[in-house]
Scaffold this active site. Structure first.
Site, short mmCIF file in Angstrom:
data_model
loop_
_atom_site.label_atom_id
_atom_site.label_comp_id
_atom_site.label_asym_id
_atom_site.label_seq_id
_atom_site.Cartn_x
_atom_site.Cartn_y
_atom_site.Cartn_z
N GLU A 42 0.02 -1.23 5.59
CA GLU A 42 1.01 -0.78 6.57
C GLU A 42 0.82 0.68 6.91
O GLU A 42 0.98 1.10 8.07
CB GLU A 42 2.41 -1.02 6.01
CG GLU A 42 3.56 -0.74 6.99
CD GLU A 42 4.18 0.65 6.85
OE1 GLU A 42 5.18 0.92 7.55
OE2 GLU A 42 3.65 1.48 6.07
N ASP A 72 0.83 -1.21 0.00
CA ASP A 72 0.00 0.00 0.00
C ASP A 72 0.86 1.25 0.00
O ASP A 72 2.05 1.22 0.32
CB ASP A 72 -0.93 0.01 1.22
CG ASP A 72 -0.16 0.01 2.54
OD1 ASP A 72 0.74 -0.83 2.71
OD2 ASP A 72 -0.45 0.86 3.40
#
Length: 423
Positions: free
Chosen positions: A189, A94
């Site tokens: 994350e 991400d």
């Protein structure tokens, strides 16, 4: 800056292939979405994961899996016959929700000439040398930037590209002797959920290394400890024509509350080094209710309680100012400083230092004013320092990366697996 005596022919990497990987990955929108209520929080993370899984299969890692949460795992088999520890490598799929990661248009600047970099998609966005001193050492190198309208996504697609090029290199060079290497790509994350669904028994490694660091020659051995405060102020909404003595405006109360939080101290704008902070970073709502999200950060975990108490004091003062206001506070633990956990397995850092030194580099043990998946992995029992991989200005449309720094990161990993194998 990058010239060194490389002791092994096996360190010859394919920089153009590494660049193509990176450019391919950053053009997939994997922006994490807070409050999505699902994992992963955005479909692009699944799409990038599928791409990586196909590439891992094509490289011969036949045990590769993308689980129901989008997490990718795979194993590079050992090439030594003696028993040697399994190590893991991690990067996250991400990108930050703070700046758009959609329709990224990366710009490749070859033979960098030392001047400010004007970004072509928004001419008001300039990567200035005066504000980016790392550029001073990169004359003649290859710099990758955004066009100024999005972030680049080097955090952490530089790390992904480094790991994937490293795997390619090992598979092409079976004469490199190493133990088993577990590859781990996580999701979300950036919003604090990277390892929520990681099975450490499945990873079965003695240490892990996140490739999620800035520049070169750094081993991050400490991170912030972090909590998230979600503060909801509930007022009384009524038509403004009859609001006298009845309305309690949560918007005004939120403004008063924020004004009571420290700004000239204990804020990101006023701190550096080991200083912690309170950081209100998101707000939404109306007269009836306003919700704020506030980061609590400090290297000393015990000081998070002090920061929470500062919040609560500001809340009580605001309630006194706005009779009838109701306030709900949730303090959500996010991650903890990895320093203590790394002390339990000193080889994690020592082996990384050796890998750099074998390449003629002098690594620096550094701290992160933030966190990584390694913070949580270390807290859960898997010691995980963070390694440089060429990132600069993360979370920003002024983000940039350096190809030669990424290439060096691949070389460090090649040395690292040999060090762990006793080669």
């Amino acid at each position: 800056m990058f010239e060194s005596k490389l002791p092994y022919e096996s360190c010859m990497i394919h920089p153009e292939r590494l660049l193509k990987r990176f450019l391919r990955y950053v053009q997939i929108d994997t922006t994490a979405q807070e409050g999505a209520g699902k994992y992963p929080s955005s479909p692009g993370q699944l799409a990038l994961g599928r791409m990586l899984l196909e590439e891992l299969f094509s490289l011969g890692l036949n045990d590769g899996v993308q689980n129901e949460f989008g997490i990718i795992t795979a194993t590079v088999p050992a090439t030594v016959k003696h028993a040697t520890p399994t190590i893991a490598l991690n990067a996250h799929l991400d990108t930050s929700p703070e700046t758009s990661g959609a329709e990224v248009k990366p710009q490749v600047v070859r033979q960098y000439d030392g001047r400010d970099l004007i970004l072509t998609g928004d001419l008001t966005k300039v990567i200035r040398v005066a504000e980016n001193p790392d550029l001073h050492g990169l004359l003649g190198r290859t710099i990758i930037t955004t066009d100024g309208t999005t972030l680049l996504g080097a955090d952490d697609k530089a790390g992904i590209a480094v790991i994937m090029e490293f795997v390619s290199h090992l598979q092409e060079q079976p004469e490199i002797l190493h133990g088993p290497v577990r590859v781990l790509f996580t999701c979300d994350e950036e919003i604090g959920h990277g390892v929520d669904h990681v099975d450490l028994q499945q990873i079965d490694a003695v240490v892990c290394y996140t490739l999620d660091g800035r520049g070169v020659d750094e081993i991050d051995v400490e991170t912030f400890s972090a909590d998230l405060a979600v503060v909801t102020l509930r007022g009384v909404n009524i038509h403004p024509s009859i609001g006298k003595g009845k309305m309690v405006n949560a918007v005004r109360a939120a403004a008063a509350f924020i004004s009571r939080l420290p700004r000239n101290a204990c804020s990101p704008e006023s701190t550096d080094g080991r200083e912690g902070f309170l950081h209100p970073y998101a707000i939404g709502g109306g007269v009836a209710a306003v919700t704020l999200r506030i980061l609590l950060r400090d290297f000393d975990t015990s000081k998070l309680t002090e920061l929470a108490n500062q919040l609560r004091q500001a809340i009580e003062q605001t309630k006194n100012e706005f009779p009838g206001l109701e306030v709900d506070v949730q303090i959500i633990p996010q991650y903890r400083n990895m320093a203590e956990g790394l002390q339990q397995e000193p080889r994690a850092v020592a082996m990384a230092q050796q890998a750099f030194e074998r390449l003629g580099r002098q690594p620096k043990l550094t701290i992160i004013r933030g966190g990584t998946d390694g913070s949580r992995l270390t807290e859960l029992g898997l010691p995980t320092p963070n390694l440089s991989c060429g990132q600069h200005n993360p979370h920003s449309p002024l983000e940039w990366a350096c190809l030669e720094e990424m290439e060096l990161s691949v070389k460090v990993l090649v040395e690292l697996v040999q060090v762990w194998a006793g080669i």
